[in-house]
Design an enzyme around this catalytic site. Structure first.
Site, PDB file in Angstrom:
ATOM      1  N   ARG A  82       0.828  -1.208   0.000  1.00  0.00           N
ATOM      2  CA  ARG A  82       0.000   0.000   0.000  1.00  0.00           C
ATOM      3  C   ARG A  82       0.860   1.254   0.000  1.00  0.00           C
ATOM      4  O   ARG A  82       0.506   2.251  -0.632  1.00  0.00           O
ATOM      5  CB  ARG A  82      -0.988  -0.040   1.172  1.00  0.00           C
ATOM      6  N   GLN A 100      -9.405   2.337   2.418  1.00  0.00           N
ATOM      7  CA  GLN A 100      -8.290   2.744   3.277  1.00  0.00           C
ATOM      8  C   GLN A 100      -8.816   3.536   4.471  1.00  0.00           C
ATOM      9  O   GLN A 100      -8.372   3.355   5.611  1.00  0.00           O
ATOM     10  CB  GLN A 100      -7.290   3.619   2.502  1.00  0.00           C
ATOM     11  N   TYR A 153      -7.097   1.022  -6.894  1.00  0.00           N
ATOM     12  CA  TYR A 153      -6.647  -0.360  -6.630  1.00  0.00           C
ATOM     13  C   TYR A 153      -5.870  -0.498  -5.328  1.00  0.00           C
ATOM     14  O   TYR A 153      -5.662   0.477  -4.622  1.00  0.00           O
ATOM     15  CB  TYR A 153      -5.932  -0.975  -7.826  1.00  0.00           C
ATOM     16  N   GLU A 154      -5.523  -1.716  -5.004  1.00  0.00           N
ATOM     17  CA  GLU A 154      -4.873  -2.032  -3.716  1.00  0.00           C
ATOM     18  C   GLU A 154      -5.761  -1.573  -2.558  1.00  0.00           C
ATOM     19  O   GLU A 154      -5.286  -1.119  -1.506  1.00  0.00           O
ATOM     20  CB  GLU A 154      -3.485  -1.365  -3.669  1.00  0.00           C
ATOM     21  N   GLY A 155      -7.085  -1.699  -2.734  1.00  0.00           N
ATOM     22  CA  GLY A 155      -8.070  -1.185  -1.770  1.00  0.00           C
ATOM     23  C   GLY A 155      -8.392   0.257  -2.100  1.00  0.00           C
ATOM     24  O   GLY A 155      -7.517   1.107  -2.014  1.00  0.00           O
TER      25      GLY A 155
END
Lengths: 590, 590
Positions: B296, B447, B440-442
Site C-alpha cells: 500500500r 483505506q 486499486y490495492e483497496g
C-alpha cells in the site's frame, strides 16, 4: 455503456417552482409566447433527442475519434447524420434570433438543453455550441448584410461557425497575437496567420464553416487594444448565399487529446484568406466579450452535464453491485452481499454528486434568467441589475461548475471501483471529457481573476455587495419553517463572503499580487455561498409538495449545508494568508 | 515530451538531515552495512536508471499500450529490454531477502526508489512492484522448499510474480470469491476460477510467471475466514528450478483502461491449474495482509511519483511560457510578455504541488523507517511501537498520497493551459496514470475505513493517541526559532486531530453507520496533520543550512501551514455532522 435520462422533474421544478419562469417570460415581449406548456414540451423533446440521437454515439465517438487528412477532417461515424437530424428539428437554433430564423427561446431554457447535450455527448454538443457562439457574436456586431447572409444558414445547420482566438504563442494573452489583416480594395481583408485549438475548425457535417477570427490591422495599436474581429468563410459566398470557391483557409492538423475525442480540435492556417470586418476596427476583443457571458455559462454546463450523467450511472451501479454487508445489518438477505448503496462511503459520494449537480442546475437557470432579463426586459433598471449579476456570477458559474464537474465525474468513477477505470464502462470518459472545461474558454484561474479583479476590486465590491443584499433580502422575506435549520449557516456563509470581499479589497489596495494570489479561493467561496442560497430556495420551494421529490430535496439540502458548505470556512483563512509565501521564491528556486 | 531528474537533494535531506537514517541502519544487524555513502550511491544510480531507461519509454508505452492475442500479451516496444536491464542490475530485488538473492536494502531507501520509478514510468514499475509483492508474501509464508525454488528466480527477474485476488463479482468483498482449490493426491491443489484486474498476469518479459492466488478449499468456512493462498506458476517447475510444461492457467483478455496502458491488466482463467498452498489453509487473507502494508505504501508512491514529475514539468513550462505581465510590473522587458511563473495563480499551483510532494516524500520515508524498525530491530518494544505506527499510517499514506497525487497531476496539467490537454505534452498521461492509484490495492474509501474502523475505533483510539503523543513530544523538545511561526498552528492541528478521533469514537458508539460515514474526512484530517508535523521537522532540519535549499524549505513550509493545513478545519466540522443526512434517502430516492 452508460445510460441517461434527462432530469426533467428537477428542471421543471427549478423553472416553475423555484424561479416562476412563466411570469418572467410573460412580462417580456420577446418571450411572451413561451408558456409553461411550451417550455415543458421543449424540454421533453430535447430529452428524447439527447437520449435517442446523441447518447448512442458518445462511447463510439470517443473510441473512434476524429481523423485528419489533407482533404479534411472525418468525424466519428454517425456524428454527421446526428447533427443533420438535430439541425432539421431546430436544435441548432433554439435560442437564435427569430429575425434570422432562430427559435427565440429564452436562455433560461437553453441552459437546461445545453446541460442535457453535454450529458449525452459533449463532443457532438460542442459543434453546435460553437456555432451558437458565432451567431451570438454576429447578431450583436456584424453588419445587417453579413447577418442576413450568414445567420439563417448557421441557425439552420447548413453551415457551421467557429471562434478563432488562440495562437501557438498567444492564449490567455491575446494582446500578443500575430495574425494580420491587410485591407483590400474591395473592402474585404486578407487574413494571414495560424490559429490553434479551434473547435470544429474543420469537419464533414455540412457545406461551409464560418470562422470568426481575431487579427491585427497594419496600423493597430499594440496589445489588446489593437485586435479586430473578422468573418472568414471556408468557402466564399456570393450575395445570394451561394457557396463558391474555396477561401485561403485550411486545417493543417488536429490535436490528439485527453478527451472530447469526437470534437475536432484544429490548427487553422489562414493564408491571405478573404475576410470581412465585424464591428469596429480594434474593437475585436469587446465584440468577443459580448458573447463571452453566454459561452462561459455554456462551457460551465459541460461540467454540470457530465456530472449529471456520471451521477445517474453511479447510482445505477451502486444499486446493482453487491459487495459487503451494511454496517447496520444485512439489507439483502437473499444475496450473498448487499448493494453498495447501503455503505456510508458510497452514500457520501452519491449525495455529494447530487448536491453539487442540483445546486449547479439552479445557478445555471438563475444565470440564464438574468441573461434573459438583461437582453429582453423593458425595464432599464432591471436590465442594469441583471447585467451586473451576470457579470459577477458568470466567471463563478464557469469555473465552479467545471471544477465541481470534474470532482463529480471523479467521484462517480470511484463508485465503480476498478470497473470505473475500464473504458467500456464509460465512467472514465466523463472524467477525460470534463477536464477540458476547466481549461478552455478562459482557464478557471482566469475566471477567478476576472471575478476578483474586474468584477469586484474594480468597482470596490459594489456588485458583490448588491448580490449579498439580494440574498439577505430573500432570507429576511422568507418565513417558511424549513429554513430554520439552514438560516444560521446561510447567514454565516454570507458573512464569510463579505469578509472575503473585504479581505480581497484590502489586500488589493496594498499588494499588486494580491488579486492574482487570492482569486481562486475567493471564487470558490462565492460558488459555495451561492449554491447555499439556491439550496435554501429549493428547500423552501419543495417543502410543501408532500411527495418523495420534495422530501429528497430537504435531505440533499441538509447534506449540502452540513457537508459541503463548511468548505467555505477554510477559503477565507487561506485568503487571509495573502501572497507573501506564494511569491517569495525566485523562479530558479522552484 | 516530459523531462525528469530524480530529486536527489531532497531525498538525501530527508534521509540524513530529517531522519538520520544512518544511525538507525547502524543500530540494526540487517542494515548495518548500509552507510550514508552506499545509500547515496544507490539513489544516484537509481536516478540514472529511471531517467535513462524507464522515462524514455513512458510516452511511447502509453501510446502503444499492450496487445492481447491467444498466444499471449505483447508489452510496448522496449519494455522487455528495459525490464531485463533493470533485472541485470539488481533493481528487481533492491529490498529482497539476501538469503535468497535479494539486495537487502532497507525499505526506507526502497520507497525513494519506488517514487522515482513511478515518476519515470509507472506502467513499467508495476511489473516489478507486483513481483516484489509476491516475493514479500512468499518470504513471509511459503515453505522453505517453495522459497528456495521461486524467490531467487523472481528476485533475479528471470521470472515474475502476480497477486490474484479480484473476481468479477468479488472485489472489496473477498469473502464471496468463487475460485476453488481441490486437493490432489500429490499434495498439490487443482485451482479453478476466473480472476480479473491481474497486473502483469501475462507478458513477454521473461520465462515464467508465478501467480499467488486466493481460492477456497472444498470444506472452507463461508466468508473471508475460508480463503486460502496458493502458488500457481504459468509453467510448472521441477525440483531443480527447470521450467517445464504449461500449467492450466491462461490470460483470456486484457482490459482497455483510462491509463497505465503499458501495464497489462489481465483476466486470468484457472482451469484445474496445479497450485501449492502457501501458509496455513484458510489463512490466505492473513498471508496477503502481511505484505499489504508494504504494497500500500508502494501504491501510494505512485501518486507521489507522478505528482513529482508533473511538478517538475509544470515548473519548466511556467519558466518558459511567456504570457501576460506580472501584476507588480514588467519582469521580462526583452520579451513581449513575462514567464507565467510571475503570476500569483501559477505560483499558487506550483507551491501547492511542491508542498504536497515534499510532505508526502517525508511521510514515505518515515513509514519506510517504521517498516524497517518493525522488521529488523532487536528491541521488541521498538518493534511493537513501529508496528503500531505502520498499521495506523499506512492507509493514510496510501489514500492521502494518491488523492494528493491526482490533485497534483491535475494542477500540473492546469499550469500548461490548453497544451496540458494535448497528449504529446504528456501532462494528461500523468493524470490518467495517477487515477488508478486511488482505486486499486483497496480503494481510498476502503483505506479510510481501515484507518477509522480497524486502526482507531477497534483499539479505542490508542494508536492515534500514541501518534499524537509522539508529535507533541517532538514539538516540546524542539526549541529552534523557526518553529515559532508554526508552533501554534501545529498545536492547533493536533487538537483538531484529537477532536476528530474523539468525534469518531463517540459517534461510532451510537451509530453503526458512523465509521463508514466519517472515515474519509478523518483520513484526510490525519494526512494533513501528519504532513504539518513533517513540514515542521523539515523546517527545523533545514533552518541552519544557509543555502537556497534551506531558505526554500522555509518558504514552502510556511506556505503549507498558511494555505494547505487550513483544509483540516473543515474536516472536523464535516465529521461532526454525522451520518444522518447521508443515510436518510431510500435507495430508490437517488
Amino acid at each position: 455503456m452508460p445510460s441517461y435520462k434527462a432530469p426533467l422533474d428537477d428542471m421543471r421544478f427549478i423553472l416553475h417552482d423555484v424561479f416562476h419562469a412563466e411570469k418572467l417570460w410573460a412580462s417580456m415581449p420577446a418571450t411572451a409566447e413561451v408558456s409553461r406548456d411550451l417550455a415543458d414540451a421543449v424540454l421533453e423533446e430535447a430529452g428524447k433527442m439527447v437520449e435517442g440521437v446523441m447518447l448512442p454515439l458518445n462511447r463510439s465517438g470517443d473510441e473512434e475519434g476524429c481523423t485528419w487528412s489533407d482533404t479534411g477532417v472525418a468525424t466519428p461515424s454517425g456524428f454527421k447524420e446526428a447533427f443533420q437530424l438535430m439541425a432539421e428539428n431546430g436544435w441548432t437554433a433554439l435560442s437564435g434570433n427569430p429575425a434570422y430564423g432562430g427559435q427565440g427561446m429564452p436562455k433560461m431554457l437553453a441552459v437546461l438543453f445545453e446541460e442535457m447535450m453535454h450529458s449525452g455527448n459533449t463532443s457532438l454538443a460542442l459543434y453546435t455550441l460553437l456555432s451558437n457562439g458565432a451567431c451570438l457574436c454576429l447578431d450583436a456586431h456584424a453588419s445587417e448584410q453579413l447577418k442576413a447572409l450568414y445567420l439563417p444558414k448557421i441557425y439552420a445547420g447548413e453551415w457551421s461557425g467557429t471562434m478563432c482566438l488562440t495562437e501557438p504563442h498567444s492564449g490567455t494573452d491575446l494582446g500578443i497575437l500575430r495574425t494580420r489583416a491587410e485591407p483590400q480594395d474591395d473592402g474585404s481583408f486578407a487574413i494571414t496567420g495560424t490559429k490553434i485549438f479551434i473547435t470544429g475548425g474543420e469537419h464533414d457535417f455540412n457545406d461551409n464553416i464560418i470562422h470568426l477570427v481575431l487579427a491585427k490591422l497594419p496600423d493597430a495599436p499594440a496589445g489588446s487594444k489593437g485586435i479586430s474581429l473578422f468573418l472568414v468563410p471556408k468557402f466564399l459566398v456570393d450575395e445570394n448565399g451561394n457557396v463558391g470557391e474555396r477561401n485561403g483557409v485550411s486545417c493543417g492538423s488536429i490535436e490528439h487529446k485527453m478527451g472530447i475525442k469526437g470534437s475536432a480540435t484544429c490548427v487553422m492556417n489562414f493564408d491571405g484568406a478573404k475576410g470581412w470586418l465585424i464591428g469596429e476596427a480594434n474593437q475585436g476583443l469587446a465584440c468577443m466579450f459580448t458573447m463571452m457571458n453566454y459561452e462561459r455559462v455554456s462551457i460551465g454546463l459541460q461540467g454540470l452535464g457530465l456530472g449529471e450523467i456520471s451521477y445517474q450511472n453511479a447510482v445505477a451501479y451502486a444499486r446493482d453491485r453487491l459487495q459487503g454487508r451494511a454496517a447496520s445489518g444485512v439489507q439483502n438477505p437473499a444475496g450473498n452481499a448487499d448493494p453498495i448503496i447501503v455503505h456510508g462511503d458510497v452514500r457520501r459520494m452519491l449525495m455529494t454528486m447530487r448536491a453539487l449537480n442540483e445546486g449547479g442546475r439552479a445557478l445555471s437557470a438563475y444565470l440564464g434568467m438574468q441573461l434573459d432579463i438583461a437582453k429582453f426586459s423593458d425595464d432599464a433598471a432591471a436590465r442594469a441589475q441583471a447585467d451586473d449579476r451576470v457579470a459577477l456570477l458568470t466567471p463563478v458559474a464557469k469555473a465552479f461548475f467545471t471544477d465541481r464537474g470534474l470532482e463529480t465525474c471523479i467521484t462517480g468513477q470511484q463508485v465503480f471501483g476498478g470497473h470505473g477505470y475500464i473504458r467500456e464502462w464509460g465512467m472514465e470518459q466523463f472524467v477525460r471529457d470534463a477536464r477540458i472545461a476547466q481549461i478552455y474558454e478562459g482557464t478557471n484561474g482566469i475566471q477567478a481573476l476576472d471575478l476578483a479583479g474586474r468584477k469586484v476590486v474594480r468597482n470596490g465590491g459594489a456588485s458583490a455587495a448588491a448580490f449579498v443584499a439580494e440574498v439577505r433580502n430573500w432570507l429576511e422575506g422568507e418565513t417558511h419553517g424549513v429554513l430554520e435549520s439552514v438560516r444560521a449557516p446561510l447567514k454565516n456563509a454570507l458573512n464569510l463572503l463579505e469578509q472575503g470581499t473585504a479581505t480581497l479589497l484590502e489586500q488589493a489596495g496594498n499588494d499588486p499580487d494580491a488579486v492574482n494570489a487570492l482569486a481562486v479561493e475567493y471564487l470558490d467561496l462565492f460558488g459555495l455561498v451561492t449554491y447555499a442560497w439556491l439550496w435554501a430556495r429549493m428547500m423552501v420551494a419543495s417543502a410543501d409538495r408532500g411527495d418523495r421529490f420534495g422530501a429528497s430535496k430537504q435531505v440533499v439540502g441538509r447534506f449540502y449545508f452540513e457537508r459541503l458548505l463548511p468548505r467555505a470556512d477554510v477559503l477565507l483563512r487561506q485568503m487571509q494568508a495573502g501572497s507573501a509565501a506564494m511569491m517569495a521564491l525566485a523562479a530558479d528556486d522552484f
